[in-house]
Design a protein around this motif. Sequence first.
Motif, PDB file in Angstrom:
ATOM      1  N   ASN A 141       0.821  -1.224   0.000  1.00 51.06           N
ATOM      2  CA  ASN A 141       0.000   0.000   0.000  1.00 51.06           C
ATOM      3  C   ASN A 141       0.856   1.276   0.000  1.00 51.06           C
ATOM      4  O   ASN A 141       0.537   2.244   0.682  1.00 51.06           O
ATOM      5  N   ILE A 142       1.945   1.242  -0.748  1.00 53.42           N
ATOM      6  CA  ILE A 142       2.799   2.429  -0.885  1.00 53.42           C
ATOM      7  C   ILE A 142       2.541   3.040  -2.254  1.00 53.42           C
ATOM      8  O   ILE A 142       2.880   2.453  -3.277  1.00 53.42           O
ATOM      9  N   SER A 143       1.919   4.221  -2.249  1.00 49.53           N
ATOM     10  CA  SER A 143       1.670   4.922  -3.512  1.00 49.53           C
ATOM     11  C   SER A 143       2.845   5.842  -3.808  1.00 49.53           C
ATOM     12  O   SER A 143       3.485   6.364  -2.899  1.00 49.53           O
ATOM     13  N   ASN A 144       3.114   6.037  -5.086  1.00 50.12           N
ATOM     14  CA  ASN A 144       4.089   7.050  -5.530  1.00 50.12           C
ATOM     15  C   ASN A 144       5.459   6.854  -4.877  1.00 50.12           C
ATOM     16  O   ASN A 144       6.026   7.776  -4.298  1.00 50.12           O
ATOM     17  N   CYS A 145       5.986   5.629  -4.973  1.00 52.60           N
ATOM     18  CA  CYS A 145       7.278   5.331  -4.342  1.00 52.60           C
ATOM     19  C   CYS A 145       8.449   5.935  -5.100  1.00 52.60           C
ATOM     20  O   CYS A 145       9.537   6.098  -4.560  1.00 52.60           O
ATOM     21  N   CYS A 146       8.194   6.261  -6.365  1.00 57.23           N
ATOM     22  CA  CYS A 146       9.255   6.767  -7.237  1.00 57.23           C
ATOM     23  C   CYS A 146       9.092   8.271  -7.400  1.00 57.23           C
ATOM     24  O   CYS A 146       8.043   8.740  -7.837  1.00 57.23           O
ATOM     25  N   GLN A 147      10.107   9.027  -7.023  1.00 57.71           N
ATOM     26  CA  GLN A 147      10.048  10.488  -7.139  1.00 57.71           C
ATOM     27  C   GLN A 147      11.234  10.965  -7.954  1.00 57.71           C
ATOM     28  O   GLN A 147      12.382  10.691  -7.605  1.00 57.71           O
ATOM     29  N   SER A 148      10.915  11.664  -9.058  1.00 56.59           N
ATOM     30  CA  SER A 148      11.952  12.084 -10.014  1.00 56.59           C
ATOM     31  C   SER A 148      12.783  10.881 -10.467  1.00 56.59           C
ATOM     32  O   SER A 148      14.008  10.945 -10.569  1.00 56.59           O
ATOM     33  N   LEU A 149      12.088   9.769 -10.718  1.00 57.41           N
ATOM     34  CA  LEU A 149      12.669   8.515 -11.213  1.00 57.41           C
ATOM     35  C   LEU A 149      13.714   7.922 -10.265  1.00 57.41           C
ATOM     36  O   LEU A 149      14.596   7.178 -10.666  1.00 57.41           O
ATOM     37  N   SER A 182      17.225  -1.210 -14.103  1.00 55.78           N
ATOM     38  CA  SER A 182      16.578  -0.349 -13.102  1.00 55.78           C
ATOM     39  C   SER A 182      17.494  -0.127 -11.898  1.00 55.78           C
ATOM     40  O   SER A 182      17.805  -1.058 -11.155  1.00 55.78           O
ATOM     41  N   GLU A 183      17.885   1.125 -11.705  1.00 59.36           N
ATOM     42  CA  GLU A 183      18.687   1.478 -10.535  1.00 59.36           C
ATOM     43  C   GLU A 183      17.889   1.264  -9.252  1.00 59.36           C
ATOM     44  O   GLU A 183      18.419   0.848  -8.216  1.00 59.36           O
ATOM     45  N   MET A 184      16.570   1.530  -9.317  1.00 58.06           N
ATOM     46  CA  MET A 184      15.712   1.325  -8.142  1.00 58.06           C
ATOM     47  C   MET A 184      15.660  -0.153  -7.746  1.00 58.06           C
ATOM     48  O   MET A 184      15.668  -0.491  -6.560  1.00 58.06           O
ATOM     49  N   SER A 548       2.797  10.682 -12.400  1.00 58.25           N
ATOM     50  CA  SER A 548       2.949  12.126 -12.167  1.00 58.25           C
ATOM     51  C   SER A 548       4.066  12.394 -11.161  1.00 58.25           C
ATOM     52  O   SER A 548       4.916  13.262 -11.363  1.00 58.25           O
ATOM     53  N   THR A 549       4.077  11.637 -10.065  1.00 57.74           N
ATOM     54  CA  THR A 549       5.112  11.808  -9.039  1.00 57.74           C
ATOM     55  C   THR A 549       6.472  11.351  -9.546  1.00 57.74           C
ATOM     56  O   THR A 549       7.497  11.974  -9.267  1.00 57.74           O
ATOM     57  N   ALA A 550       6.464  10.265 -10.322  1.00 60.01           N
ATOM     58  CA  ALA A 550       7.726   9.675 -10.785  1.00 60.01           C
ATOM     59  C   ALA A 550       8.526  10.615 -11.676  1.00 60.01           C
ATOM     60  O   ALA A 550       9.750  10.676 -11.579  1.00 60.01           O
ATOM     61  N   VAL A 551       7.832  11.348 -12.555  1.00 57.87           N
ATOM     62  CA  VAL A 551       8.577  12.185 -13.516  1.00 57.87           C
ATOM     63  C   VAL A 551       8.652  13.650 -13.097  1.00 57.87           C
ATOM     64  O   VAL A 551       9.264  14.461 -13.774  1.00 57.87           O
ATOM     65  N   LYS A 552       8.022  13.973 -11.962  1.00 54.07           N
ATOM     66  CA  LYS A 552       8.060  15.362 -11.488  1.00 54.07           C
ATOM     67  C   LYS A 552       9.505  15.783 -11.249  1.00 54.07           C
ATOM     68  O   LYS A 552      10.285  15.053 -10.660  1.00 54.07           O
ATOM     69  N   GLY A 553       9.860  16.964 -11.726  1.00 55.49           N
ATOM     70  CA  GLY A 553      11.216  17.455 -11.508  1.00 55.49           C
ATOM     71  C   GLY A 553      12.195  16.979 -12.568  1.00 55.49           C
ATOM     72  O   GLY A 553      13.333  17.416 -12.624  1.00 55.49           O
ATOM     73  N   GLN A 554      11.731  16.056 -13.448  1.00 55.61           N
ATOM     74  CA  GLN A 554      12.594  15.624 -14.543  1.00 55.61           C
ATOM     75  C   GLN A 554      12.583  16.683 -15.637  1.00 55.61           C
ATOM     76  O   GLN A 554      11.536  17.226 -15.978  1.00 55.61           O
ATOM     77  N   ALA A 555      13.725  16.977 -16.183  1.00 56.05           N
ATOM     78  CA  ALA A 555      13.771  17.903 -17.329  1.00 56.05           C
ATOM     79  C   ALA A 555      13.191  17.152 -18.519  1.00 56.05           C
ATOM     80  O   ALA A 555      13.769  16.204 -19.016  1.00 56.05           O
TER      81      ALA A 555
END
Length: 565
Positions: A141-149, A182-184, A548-555
Motif C-alpha cells: 500500500n505504498i503509492s508514488n514510491c518513485c520520485q523524479s525517477l 533499473s537502478e531502483m 505524475s510523481t515519478a517524472v516530477k522534476g525531470q527535465a
Amino acid sequence: MNVILAVKQYVSKMIEESGPGMKVLLMDADTTVFVSMVYAKSEILQKEVYLFEKIDSGASRESMKHLKCITFLRPTKENVALLANELKAPKYGLYYIYFSNVISKQDVKILAEADDQEVVREVQEFYGDYIAVNPHLFSLNISNCCQSLRWAQPMLSRTAQGLTALLLSVKKCPMIRYQNSSEMARELADNVKRIITNNAALFEFRRTDVAPVLLILDRRDDAVTPLLNQWTYEAMVHEVLGIENSKINLSKVPGISKDLKEVLLSAETDEFYSENMYQSFGEIGTNIKNLMDEFQKQSKNHTKVESIQDMKNFIENYPQFRKMSGTVSKHVTVVSELSRLVGLYNLLNVSETEQEIACQSDHSNQLQQIKVLMENDKVRPMDLLRLVMLYALRYEAHTNNDMVGLIDLLKRKGISEDKRAMVHAVLEYGGRKARGSDLFRSGDPVNITRRILQNLKGVENVYTQHQPLLASTLDQLIKGKLKEASYPYMGANQLKDRPQDVIVFIIGGCTYAESKLVHTLNRTTHGVKIILGGTTIHNFESFLSELSTAVKGQATKYPARTGRH
C-alpha cells in the motif's frame, strides 16, 4: 507459500498465547488493515477479543483492568513512544506485545524501562508487515514510491522492511535477482540483502534442494499493463469501481440500497467471488444466472430472468431471495453497475482499440480508430487519454507518429494540461530509453479471433489478447533461461537448477492482470509456486498518480508542441 495463511497464523497465535479471558486488540492504522484482510471481525470476536482499539487514541480509551491487551504494531519510533506512554499508565490488566517486523534492542529497552507496573507478559516479532490480498498476492500500500525517477528514501526503507517480513513469514531465504536496467531495483535488492545479512539468525530456515528466488522488477519495464481496461472480474472491478483493502464503494450507484453502499469482496469469506474472480465478465453473468435459476427451481418461481437487468429486478421483487442469498445480491449489484458503465462509456470499443495497440503494429489503422473514438461523446476523457498514452508507447519511434495531433485533440476535448502532460510523462517513465526489455515483442504476430459480445456469453479473447510482460519473464525464469546479464544475482551465489519457489516484487506497483497470470501459472506449472507483490496494486487512475510523481522534476525531453518525428 500462502501469504493469507501466514498472516492468519500470526494473528491466531497472538490471541491463543494470551490464554482464556476477555481481550482487547490494540493496533495502529497499518496493522488494522493487515489483520482485517485475513480475518473477519466476527471470526475474531469468537476468539474472546471483544474490543478493537487504536494505539494513538490513548486519551479517549477507558481503563479496563479486567481485559488482557494484545498489541500488534509496526515497530516505528512513533509506535514505540505511544506504547511506552501506555505502559507508564496501563489501561488494561496484562499486555502481550507483538511487532510486525524486527524491533531494535534500544526500542525494547525503552519499553522495558516504561513497564514500571510489570504488566508486560510477552514481547515478540510476528512478521505480518504487509497486506495479504490473495494467497499468492501481497501489497505494501505504498503509492508514488518513485520520485523524479528515484526512490524516495523513506519508501525504499519501508519497501525493504515489508519485503523481508514477507520472506520471514513464508520462511524463505532466497537468492536475489533484479532487473539490471533499473537502478531502483538494484538499490532495493541491495537493501534486502543487507537486512538478511544483518539478521542472519532469523533467516536460518531448513535448506531446500533448490534455493528460493526473489525477483525484483520495475514497473517502468511494462507501462502498458496498467493502462488497459480489464475484463476478468477482480481486475475489472478494480479498474472500473476501485478496490481498496477488499472494499468497493458503491454509494454513487443510482438507486443503491443502504446496505450495499460499501461491499466487501474477499475470496476468504465469499465462495462465489473465490470461484469467479478470474472469470471473464460474461462468464460472471452466466454464473450468477445459474445460481438464480437454482433458487427459482427450489422456490417454484417462474419469472423470466435473461439479462443482468432482469436479475436486478428479480432481487428487488423477491426479498426472500435477497435474504437467503446476500452474496448473490451483492454480486448482481456489482455486475449490474459494471454492465451499466460498460454501455454508458462505450468500453467495449475502447478496449478493442487498446488491445490492438498493445498487441499489434498497425499504425495508420489504429490512429484512425483513436480519432473515431475522439468524436464519440460517450467515451470518457480518461479513456481517450489512456488510448493516446498507449499509442505514444507503441509508436514513439514511428516516422509518421501523430502524437502532437492527438494531444491537440485531447485539448479540444477539454482534457486539462496536467492530464495531457501524462502522454510525455509515460514516455519518460516507460518509453524505449527507460525499458530494458522488448515490451512489444516486435516480430511476434498475434492472430486474433473476433467474436461478438452476445447477451451474457461475455467478452471473448479480442478483449483479453494482451499478456503482461511478466508472462514471458516468468516463463524464462521457470525454464532456467532468464538472462543473467539482464537479471543479475545480488551476491556471488547463483542458481544451478530451475527454481521451485519464486517471489516476484514489482517496484511501482503490480496489477490484478498480473495476479491472474500468477494464479494461472501456479495452477498449471508443476512443481513451481509463485508469490507476486508490489508497492501497490494499480488501476489506471492510481497509475496516473504514480506516473505524475515519478517524472516530477525531470527535465522533459519533449517541448509542449513539436513537429512530427
